[in-house]
Design a protein around this motif. Structure first.
Motif, PDB file in Angstrom:
ATOM      1  N   ALA A  33     -18.918 -29.915  35.462  1.00 53.07           N
ATOM      2  CA  ALA A  33     -18.450 -28.533  35.448  1.00 53.07           C
ATOM      3  C   ALA A  33     -19.513 -27.601  34.863  1.00 53.07           C
ATOM      4  CB  ALA A  33     -17.144 -28.425  34.664  1.00 53.07           C
ATOM      5  N   TYR A  34     -20.098 -27.997  33.734  1.00 53.16           N
ATOM      6  CA  TYR A  34     -21.155 -27.174  33.142  1.00 53.16           C
ATOM      7  C   TYR A  34     -22.318 -26.984  34.125  1.00 53.16           C
ATOM      8  CZ  TYR A  34     -19.385 -26.942  28.318  1.00 53.16           C
ATOM      9  OH  TYR A  34     -18.666 -26.648  27.184  1.00 53.16           O
ATOM     10  N   ALA A  35     -22.714 -28.071  34.786  1.00 50.50           N
ATOM     11  CA  ALA A  35     -23.818 -27.981  35.746  1.00 50.50           C
ATOM     12  C   ALA A  35     -23.464 -27.036  36.886  1.00 50.50           C
ATOM     13  CB  ALA A  35     -24.154 -29.373  36.292  1.00 50.50           C
ATOM     14  N   ARG A  36     -22.204 -27.050  37.294  1.00 52.61           N
ATOM     15  CA  ARG A  36     -21.755 -26.188  38.385  1.00 52.61           C
ATOM     16  C   ARG A  36     -21.931 -24.704  38.023  1.00 52.61           C
ATOM     17  NH1 ARG A  36     -18.666 -27.482  43.014  1.00 52.61           N
ATOM     18  NH2 ARG A  36     -18.317 -25.555  44.155  1.00 52.61           N
ATOM     19  N   PHE A  37     -21.747 -24.399  36.723  1.00 56.01           N
ATOM     20  CA  PHE A  37     -21.891 -23.014  36.274  1.00 56.01           C
ATOM     21  C   PHE A  37     -23.301 -22.705  35.769  1.00 56.01           C
ATOM     22  CE2 PHE A  37     -17.280 -23.640  35.988  1.00 56.01           C
ATOM     23  CZ  PHE A  37     -16.835 -22.489  36.637  1.00 56.01           C
ATOM     24  N   GLY A  38     -24.248 -23.636  35.964  1.00 53.32           N
ATOM     25  CA  GLY A  38     -25.631 -23.397  35.583  1.00 53.32           C
ATOM     26  C   GLY A  38     -25.917 -23.547  34.108  1.00 53.32           C
ATOM     27  N   GLU A  39     -24.986 -24.131  33.348  1.00 51.34           N
ATOM     28  CA  GLU A  39     -25.190 -24.315  31.915  1.00 51.34           C
ATOM     29  C   GLU A  39     -25.793 -25.706  31.690  1.00 51.34           C
ATOM     30  OE1 GLU A  39     -21.547 -23.431  29.856  1.00 51.34           O
ATOM     31  OE2 GLU A  39     -21.199 -21.619  31.028  1.00 51.34           O
ATOM     32  N   ASP A  40     -27.097 -25.795  31.970  1.00 47.72           N
ATOM     33  CA  ASP A  40     -27.761 -27.094  32.038  1.00 47.72           C
ATOM     34  C   ASP A  40     -27.779 -27.825  30.698  1.00 47.72           C
ATOM     35  OD1 ASP A  40     -28.163 -26.440  34.630  1.00 47.72           O
ATOM     36  OD2 ASP A  40     -30.343 -26.302  34.539  1.00 47.72           O
ATOM     37  N   ARG A  41     -28.011 -27.111  29.598  1.00 48.31           N
ATOM     38  CA  ARG A  41     -28.102 -27.781  28.305  1.00 48.31           C
ATOM     39  C   ARG A  41     -26.782 -28.438  27.941  1.00 48.31           C
ATOM     40  NH1 ARG A  41     -26.673 -26.685  23.344  1.00 48.31           N
ATOM     41  NH2 ARG A  41     -26.062 -24.546  23.811  1.00 48.31           N
ATOM     42  N   GLN A  42     -25.675 -27.676  28.082  1.00 43.78           N
ATOM     43  CA  GLN A  42     -24.362 -28.244  27.774  1.00 43.78           C
ATOM     44  C   GLN A  42     -24.018 -29.386  28.728  1.00 43.78           C
ATOM     45  OE1 GLN A  42     -25.166 -25.031  28.102  1.00 43.78           O
ATOM     46  NE2 GLN A  42     -23.776 -23.666  26.976  1.00 43.78           N
TER      47      GLN A  42
ATOM     48  N   ALA B 199     -31.708 -34.735  37.844  1.00 46.22           N
ATOM     49  CA  ALA B 199     -31.885 -33.416  38.460  1.00 46.22           C
ATOM     50  C   ALA B 199     -31.914 -32.313  37.411  1.00 46.22           C
ATOM     51  CB  ALA B 199     -30.759 -33.164  39.458  1.00 46.22           C
ATOM     52  N   LEU B 200     -31.048 -32.415  36.406  1.00 48.80           N
ATOM     53  CA  LEU B 200     -31.005 -31.388  35.364  1.00 48.80           C
ATOM     54  C   LEU B 200     -32.292 -31.373  34.553  1.00 48.80           C
ATOM     55  CD1 LEU B 200     -27.323 -31.797  34.109  1.00 48.80           C
ATOM     56  CD2 LEU B 200     -28.272 -29.818  35.294  1.00 48.80           C
ATOM     57  N   ARG B 201     -32.787 -32.555  34.204  1.00 46.28           N
ATOM     58  CA  ARG B 201     -34.032 -32.607  33.434  1.00 46.28           C
ATOM     59  C   ARG B 201     -35.192 -32.047  34.243  1.00 46.28           C
ATOM     60  NH1 ARG B 201     -33.119 -38.693  31.299  1.00 46.28           N
ATOM     61  NH2 ARG B 201     -31.766 -38.240  29.525  1.00 46.28           N
ATOM     62  N   ALA B 202     -35.228 -32.428  35.525  1.00 47.25           N
ATOM     63  CA  ALA B 202     -36.308 -31.921  36.381  1.00 47.25           C
ATOM     64  C   ALA B 202     -36.213 -30.406  36.514  1.00 47.25           C
ATOM     65  CB  ALA B 202     -36.229 -32.585  37.756  1.00 47.25           C
ATOM     66  N   ARG B 203     -34.972 -29.901  36.656  1.00 53.86           N
ATOM     67  CA  ARG B 203     -34.777 -28.457  36.807  1.00 53.86           C
ATOM     68  C   ARG B 203     -35.211 -27.718  35.545  1.00 53.86           C
ATOM     69  NH1 ARG B 203     -29.193 -27.284  39.187  1.00 53.86           N
ATOM     70  NH2 ARG B 203     -28.342 -27.070  37.089  1.00 53.86           N
ATOM     71  N   GLN B 204     -34.869 -28.255  34.393  1.00 56.07           N
ATOM     72  CA  GLN B 204     -35.281 -27.627  33.142  1.00 56.07           C
ATOM     73  C   GLN B 204     -36.802 -27.607  33.011  1.00 56.07           C
ATOM     74  OE1 GLN B 204     -33.275 -29.524  29.832  1.00 56.07           O
ATOM     75  NE2 GLN B 204     -31.764 -27.900  29.758  1.00 56.07           N
ATOM     76  N   ASN B 205     -37.416 -28.741  33.316  1.00 55.41           N
ATOM     77  CA  ASN B 205     -38.856 -28.865  33.094  1.00 55.41           C
ATOM     78  C   ASN B 205     -39.680 -28.061  34.090  1.00 55.41           C
ATOM     79  OD1 ASN B 205     -38.347 -30.540  30.967  1.00 55.41           O
ATOM     80  ND2 ASN B 205     -38.649 -32.423  32.111  1.00 55.41           N
ATOM     81  N   THR B 206     -39.099 -27.753  35.272  1.00 59.78           N
ATOM     82  CA  THR B 206     -39.858 -26.983  36.261  1.00 59.78           C
ATOM     83  C   THR B 206     -39.569 -25.491  36.164  1.00 59.78           C
ATOM     84  OG1 THR B 206     -38.111 -27.401  37.897  1.00 59.78           O
ATOM     85  CG2 THR B 206     -39.998 -28.883  37.897  1.00 59.78           C
ATOM     86  N   SER B 207     -38.375 -25.138  35.705  1.00 61.84           N
ATOM     87  CA  SER B 207     -38.015 -23.722  35.663  1.00 61.84           C
ATOM     88  C   SER B 207     -38.480 -23.042  34.379  1.00 61.84           C
ATOM     89  CB  SER B 207     -36.499 -23.555  35.805  1.00 61.84           C
ATOM     90  OG  SER B 207     -35.828 -24.170  34.714  1.00 61.84           O
ATOM     91  N   ASP B 208     -38.706 -23.797  33.336  1.00 55.76           N
ATOM     92  CA  ASP B 208     -39.070 -23.227  32.036  1.00 55.76           C
ATOM     93  C   ASP B 208     -40.468 -23.715  31.653  1.00 55.76           C
ATOM     94  OD1 ASP B 208     -39.406 -22.653  29.315  1.00 55.76           O
ATOM     95  OD2 ASP B 208     -37.250 -22.688  28.962  1.00 55.76           O
ATOM     96  N   PRO B 209     -41.461 -22.823  31.602  1.00 52.01           N
ATOM     97  CA  PRO B 209     -42.832 -23.266  31.278  1.00 52.01           C
ATOM     98  C   PRO B 209     -42.934 -23.900  29.898  1.00 52.01           C
ATOM     99  CG  PRO B 209     -42.657 -20.855  31.279  1.00 52.01           C
ATOM    100  CD  PRO B 209     -41.387 -21.381  31.860  1.00 52.01           C
ATOM    101  N   VAL B 210     -42.117 -23.440  28.946  1.00 52.08           N
ATOM    102  CA  VAL B 210     -42.162 -24.023  27.605  1.00 52.08           C
ATOM    103  C   VAL B 210     -41.665 -25.464  27.641  1.00 52.08           C
ATOM    104  CG1 VAL B 210     -41.283 -23.870  25.251  1.00 52.08           C
ATOM    105  CG2 VAL B 210     -41.908 -21.796  26.484  1.00 52.08           C
TER     106      VAL B 210
END
Length: 353
Positions: free
Chosen positions: A238-247, A271-282
């Motif tokens: 559910a969190y992923a569906r709403f884009g709340e990747d960390r939660q 997928a979530l880890r990859a999305r975080q690591n590619t979307s956020d330069p930090v």
């Protein structure tokens, strides 16, 4: 008749190949045997400690997050090892293999002649066989629920319908069950996820109101049953569906801790880890330089937890640039990369575990 015989012959050949395949393979050494054994022992010890915690004792509950984090890190380390090679047959391999082929032939002939449904179920894996039985039982369970109007009967019907993928009946059954007893985690979370994913099944656009209601059902179920693996699994989805990747990652990691054999979240976590690591330069900088020791979310691993750190920004800057103890120095980070890492660590310090 000829087609049946051909099918029988193909089944016998396949059975023979499967049973005899171990004879063709030599035992391969497991290069990760020592590390695998140590990690499995650590995993079992952590699960034993988690199982021994008393939810009514504040001191035990205070220990739970750290134990779950360490268990998740251990699972991740085990997942990173190559699969252990299978050992060949050791005692009388040819006799055992021939016996297996004979039994497979006997069972195949018996099934082909008698067409016993129970034998046909044996050809499926346990999960598939259970789904088939659930579908076959649906009419009886539905009739029982409608006749008795009992909560237990509606829950049994809903479970069988949900597990077998008959989602329209699951919606009806769980809806009736919640009218009788609103505080049922299984019914709440499953009804919520069915509402949340209805667009994929019906092609009808999900309204904001329905999405909000679905999320509320799933969160309520997780609050009522926080240690139920499915509660955390569906909460993560559910969190992923709403884009709340960390939660989402936190919930899915906890699901993996609560159910070590569960693999339903693996693709989503990746997928979530990859999305975080590619979307956020930090996060890309952190993943490349820090995650292997401090964990993908800063909760610790070989190195200490950054979320529990009490170091000041100046102290963190000095250690990153100059290194300290086992911590290597990173003097070549750009000013923007360094400031971004410091902002990230300070945010984790405020969030804690």
């Amino acid at each position: 008749m000829i087609l049946s015989l051909l099918l029988l012959g193909l089944i016998l050949l396949a059975a023979g190949a499967l049973v005899l395949s171990p004879l063709r393979a030599a035992a391969a050494a497991d290069p990760d045997a020592e590390q695998r054994t140590a990690l499995e022992a650590q995993r079992d010890r952590l699960y034993a400690e988690l199982a021994a915690l008393n939810p009514d004792e504040p001191a035990d509950e205070a220990r739970r997050p750290d134990l779950e984090r360490r268990a998740a890190l251990t699972l991740r380390a085990l997942d990173g090892l190559a699969p252990a090679p299978r050992a060949p047959l050791r005692t009388g391999p040819r006799r055992v293999a021939l016996l297996g082929v004979g039994l497979a032939a006997l069972l195949t002939v018996a099934g082909a002649v008698t067409f016993v449904p129970r034998w046909q179920l044996k050809a499926l894996d346990p999960g598939e066989a259970q789904d088939v039985l659930a579908v076959l039982n649906l009419p009886r369970l539905k009739a029982e629920a409608e006749r008795t109007q009992a909560n237990a009967a509606y829950m049994a019907w809903g479970k069988a319908a949900f597990d077998s993928g008959t989602y329209d009946q699951a919606l009806t059954a769980y809806g009736h069950a919640l009218k009788l007893e609103p505080r049922q985690p299984e019914a709440l979370r499953r009804l919520g996820i069915l509402l949340l994913t209805s667009e994929e099944r019906t092609s009808r656009k999900l309204s904001t109101e329905d999405a909000t209601q679905a999320a509320l059902l799933i969160r309520t179920a997780a609050q009522l049953a926080p240690n139920d693996p499915e509660s955390q699994l569906l909460l993560g989805f559910a969190y992923a569906r709403f884009g709340e990747d960390r939660q989402a990652l936190e919930a899915l990691e906890r699901y993996r801790t609560l159910d070590p054999k569960g693999r339903d979240a693996d693709e989503m976590i990746t997928a979530l880890r990859a999305r975080q690591n590619t979307s956020d330069p930090v996060l890309r900088v952190y993943a490349a330089n820090c995650a292997s020791c401090h964990g993908p979310a800063g909760a610790g691993g070989l190195g200490p937890s950054l979320r529990e750190s009490t170091l000041s920004r100046a102290a963190l800057r000095r250690i990153i640039v100059q290194g300290k103890g086992a911590m290597p120095a990173y003097p070549n980070l750009s000013a923007a990369q360094l400031e971004g890492l410091l902002d990230l660590i300070e945010r984790w310090q405020k969030e804690g575990q």
